[in-house]
Design a protein around this motif. Sequence first.
Motif, PDB file in Angstrom:
ATOM      1  N   TYR A 105      32.782  27.883  20.199  1.00 12.20           N
ATOM      2  CA  TYR A 105      33.661  26.935  20.887  1.00 12.20           C
ATOM      3  C   TYR A 105      35.124  27.124  20.531  1.00 12.20           C
ATOM      4  CZ  TYR A 105      29.693  24.261  22.629  1.00 12.20           C
ATOM      5  OH  TYR A 105      28.564  23.880  23.291  1.00 12.20           O
ATOM      6  N   LEU A 106      35.406  27.550  19.321  1.00 12.40           N
ATOM      7  CA  LEU A 106      36.790  27.669  18.869  1.00 12.40           C
ATOM      8  C   LEU A 106      37.145  29.137  18.678  1.00 12.40           C
ATOM      9  CD1 LEU A 106      36.845  24.830  16.198  1.00 12.40           C
ATOM     10  CD2 LEU A 106      37.713  24.747  18.544  1.00 12.40           C
ATOM     11  N   PRO A 107      38.425  29.456  18.797  1.00  9.21           N
ATOM     12  CA  PRO A 107      38.836  30.840  18.549  1.00  9.21           C
ATOM     13  C   PRO A 107      38.461  31.282  17.143  1.00  9.21           C
ATOM     14  CG  PRO A 107      40.603  29.595  19.576  1.00  9.21           C
ATOM     15  CD  PRO A 107      39.547  28.601  19.199  1.00  9.21           C
ATOM     16  N   TYR A 108      38.125  32.534  17.015  1.00  8.29           N
ATOM     17  CA  TYR A 108      37.710  33.039  15.706  1.00  8.29           C
ATOM     18  C   TYR A 108      38.931  33.438  14.890  1.00  8.29           C
ATOM     19  CZ  TYR A 108      34.074  34.551  12.567  1.00  8.29           C
ATOM     20  OH  TYR A 108      33.217  34.638  11.501  1.00  8.29           O
ATOM     21  N   ASP A 109      38.737  33.439  13.567  1.00 10.37           N
ATOM     22  CA  ASP A 109      39.793  33.891  12.673  1.00 10.37           C
ATOM     23  C   ASP A 109      40.262  35.278  13.093  1.00 10.37           C
ATOM     24  OD1 ASP A 109      40.167  35.713   9.954  1.00 10.37           O
ATOM     25  OD2 ASP A 109      41.152  33.755   9.866  1.00 10.37           O
ATOM     26  N   PRO A 110      41.559  35.492  13.227  1.00  8.88           N
ATOM     27  CA  PRO A 110      42.065  36.769  13.740  1.00  8.88           C
ATOM     28  C   PRO A 110      41.646  37.984  12.930  1.00  8.88           C
ATOM     29  CG  PRO A 110      43.792  35.118  13.729  1.00  8.88           C
ATOM     30  CD  PRO A 110      42.639  34.509  12.996  1.00  8.88           C
ATOM     31  N   LEU A 111      41.431  37.806  11.639  1.00  8.40           N
ATOM     32  CA  LEU A 111      41.060  38.934  10.791  1.00  8.40           C
ATOM     33  C   LEU A 111      39.543  39.073  10.646  1.00  8.40           C
ATOM     34  CD1 LEU A 111      43.700  38.615   7.930  1.00  8.40           C
ATOM     35  CD2 LEU A 111      43.766  40.094   9.941  1.00  8.40           C
ATOM     36  N   GLY A 112      38.808  38.167  11.244  1.00  4.50           N
ATOM     37  CA  GLY A 112      37.358  38.245  11.147  1.00  4.50           C
ATOM     38  C   GLY A 112      36.777  37.698   9.867  1.00  4.50           C
ATOM     39  N   ARG A 113      37.584  36.938   9.136  1.00  6.51           N
ATOM     40  CA  ARG A 113      37.081  36.347   7.895  1.00  6.51           C
ATOM     41  C   ARG A 113      36.027  35.302   8.262  1.00  6.51           C
ATOM     42  NH1 ARG A 113      43.144  35.366   5.815  1.00  6.51           N
ATOM     43  NH2 ARG A 113      43.190  34.629   7.969  1.00  6.51           N
ATOM     44  N   GLY A 114      34.899  35.432   7.687  1.00  5.56           N
ATOM     45  CA  GLY A 114      33.792  34.551   8.027  1.00  5.56           C
ATOM     46  C   GLY A 114      32.628  35.290   8.638  1.00  5.56           C
ATOM     47  N   MET A 115      32.877  36.454   9.190  1.00  3.21           N
ATOM     48  CA  MET A 115      31.789  37.260   9.712  1.00  3.21           C
ATOM     49  C   MET A 115      30.886  37.674   8.556  1.00  3.21           C
ATOM     50  SD  MET A 115      31.584  37.822  12.953  1.00  3.21           S
ATOM     51  CE  MET A 115      32.531  37.357  14.426  1.00  3.21           C
ATOM     52  N   ASP A 116      29.592  37.585   8.803  1.00  5.57           N
ATOM     53  CA  ASP A 116      28.631  37.836   7.736  1.00  5.57           C
ATOM     54  C   ASP A 116      28.305  39.320   7.565  1.00  5.57           C
ATOM     55  OD1 ASP A 116      27.180  34.969   9.113  1.00  5.57           O
ATOM     56  OD2 ASP A 116      28.031  35.021   7.096  1.00  5.57           O
ATOM     57  N   TYR A 117      28.303  40.043   8.648  1.00  5.77           N
ATOM     58  CA  TYR A 117      27.926  41.455   8.611  1.00  5.77           C
ATOM     59  C   TYR A 117      28.862  42.261   9.503  1.00  5.77           C
ATOM     60  CZ  TYR A 117      23.654  39.440   6.741  1.00  5.77           C
ATOM     61  OH  TYR A 117      22.750  38.736   5.992  1.00  5.77           O
ATOM     62  N   TRP A 118      29.082  43.494   9.076  1.00  2.00           N
ATOM     63  CA  TRP A 118      29.964  44.403   9.806  1.00  2.00           C
ATOM     64  C   TRP A 118      29.308  45.760   9.994  1.00  2.00           C
ATOM     65  CZ3 TRP A 118      34.835  43.066  11.586  1.00  2.00           C
ATOM     66  CH2 TRP A 118      35.349  41.847  11.127  1.00  2.00           C
ATOM     67  N   GLY A 119      29.633  46.380  11.115  1.00  2.30           N
ATOM     68  CA  GLY A 119      29.267  47.767  11.297  1.00  2.30           C
ATOM     69  C   GLY A 119      30.324  48.671  10.696  1.00  2.30           C
ATOM     70  N   LYS A 120      30.105  49.977  10.823  1.00  2.00           N
ATOM     71  CA  LYS A 120      31.042  50.930  10.232  1.00  2.00           C
ATOM     72  C   LYS A 120      32.145  51.344  11.194  1.00  2.00           C
ATOM     73  CE  LYS A 120      27.806  52.725   6.823  1.00  2.00           C
ATOM     74  NZ  LYS A 120      27.149  53.935   6.256  1.00  2.00           N
ATOM     75  N   GLY A 121      32.010  50.977  12.427  1.00  2.90           N
ATOM     76  CA  GLY A 121      33.081  51.210  13.386  1.00  2.90           C
ATOM     77  C   GLY A 121      32.891  52.440  14.246  1.00  2.90           C
ATOM     78  N   THR A 122      33.564  52.433  15.380  1.00  2.00           N
ATOM     79  CA  THR A 122      33.596  53.577  16.283  1.00  2.00           C
ATOM     80  C   THR A 122      35.037  53.745  16.757  1.00  2.00           C
ATOM     81  OG1 THR A 122      32.577  54.567  18.254  1.00  2.00           O
ATOM     82  CG2 THR A 122      32.997  52.201  18.331  1.00  2.00           C
ATOM     83  N   LEU A 123      35.496  54.975  16.777  1.00  2.00           N
ATOM     84  CA  LEU A 123      36.899  55.257  17.071  1.00  2.00           C
ATOM     85  C   LEU A 123      37.124  55.368  18.569  1.00  2.00           C
ATOM     86  CD1 LEU A 123      39.782  56.008  16.154  1.00  2.00           C
ATOM     87  CD2 LEU A 123      38.988  58.393  16.019  1.00  2.00           C
ATOM     88  N   VAL A 124      38.120  54.644  19.030  1.00  2.00           N
ATOM     89  CA  VAL A 124      38.573  54.738  20.417  1.00  2.00           C
ATOM     90  C   VAL A 124      39.996  55.276  20.411  1.00  2.00           C
ATOM     91  CG1 VAL A 124      39.183  53.443  22.485  1.00  2.00           C
ATOM     92  CG2 VAL A 124      37.091  52.878  21.222  1.00  2.00           C
ATOM     93  N   THR A 125      40.211  56.351  21.126  1.00  2.00           N
ATOM     94  CA  THR A 125      41.528  56.945  21.228  1.00  2.00           C
ATOM     95  C   THR A 125      41.929  57.010  22.697  1.00  2.00           C
ATOM     96  OG1 THR A 125      41.121  58.309  19.267  1.00  2.00           O
ATOM     97  CG2 THR A 125      42.976  58.932  20.680  1.00  2.00           C
ATOM     98  N   VAL A 126      43.055  56.400  23.007  1.00  2.00           N
ATOM     99  CA  VAL A 126      43.539  56.372  24.388  1.00  2.00           C
ATOM    100  C   VAL A 126      44.800  57.213  24.460  1.00  2.00           C
ATOM    101  CG1 VAL A 126      44.225  54.942  26.333  1.00  2.00           C
ATOM    102  CG2 VAL A 126      42.604  54.054  24.637  1.00  2.00           C
ATOM    103  N   SER A 127      44.749  58.257  25.235  1.00  2.00           N
ATOM    104  CA  SER A 127      45.898  59.148  25.367  1.00  2.00           C
ATOM    105  C   SER A 127      46.772  58.716  26.543  1.00  2.00           C
ATOM    106  CB  SER A 127      45.428  60.579  25.563  1.00  2.00           C
ATOM    107  OG  SER A 127      44.702  60.696  26.765  1.00  2.00           O
ATOM    108  N   SER A 128      48.066  58.952  26.387  1.00  2.00           N
ATOM    109  CA  SER A 128      49.008  58.544  27.444  1.00  2.00           C
ATOM    110  C   SER A 128      49.178  59.645  28.479  1.00  2.00           C
ATOM    111  CB  SER A 128      50.351  58.190  26.822  1.00  2.00           C
ATOM    112  OG  SER A 128      50.841  59.269  26.070  1.00  2.00           O
TER     113      SER A 128
END
Length: 128
Positions: A105-128
């Motif tokens: 219902y409410l906006p989430y903390d901008p830094l994600g503090r409070g998230m219980d679990y995280w993945g390792k990430g995937t890189l997105v690269t956008v070229s101009s």
Amino acid sequence: QVQLVESGGGLVQAGGSLRLSCAASGDTFSRYAMGWFRQAPGKEREFVATISGSGGRTNYADSVKGRCIISRDNAKNTVYLQMNSLKPEDTAVYYCAADLAYSGYLPYDPLGRGMDYWGKGTLVTVSS
């Protein structure tokens, strides 16, 4: 314990589209609100979007509103981020995260503090 694995990142030209996926395992997926965050080189991690456990409530950062859609398939234990009209400033590592307590219902903390679990990430690269 919840394990999260992102996929779908890559190199795309400005104006293009990508769909990120995050596969979850280890607990009942629908109990968790899910979120996407990103971190560009030299910058802090920032909020992109969240979706409630049922999928009925979503929130987006102003920077991606109208260009990105977060969705989930609880039968497949997967959350998605469809990104359209990509810009070079969207270049970042995108992380998937899970929160057991967040209602959506409410906006989430901008830094994600409070998230219980995280993945390792995937890189997105956008070229101009």
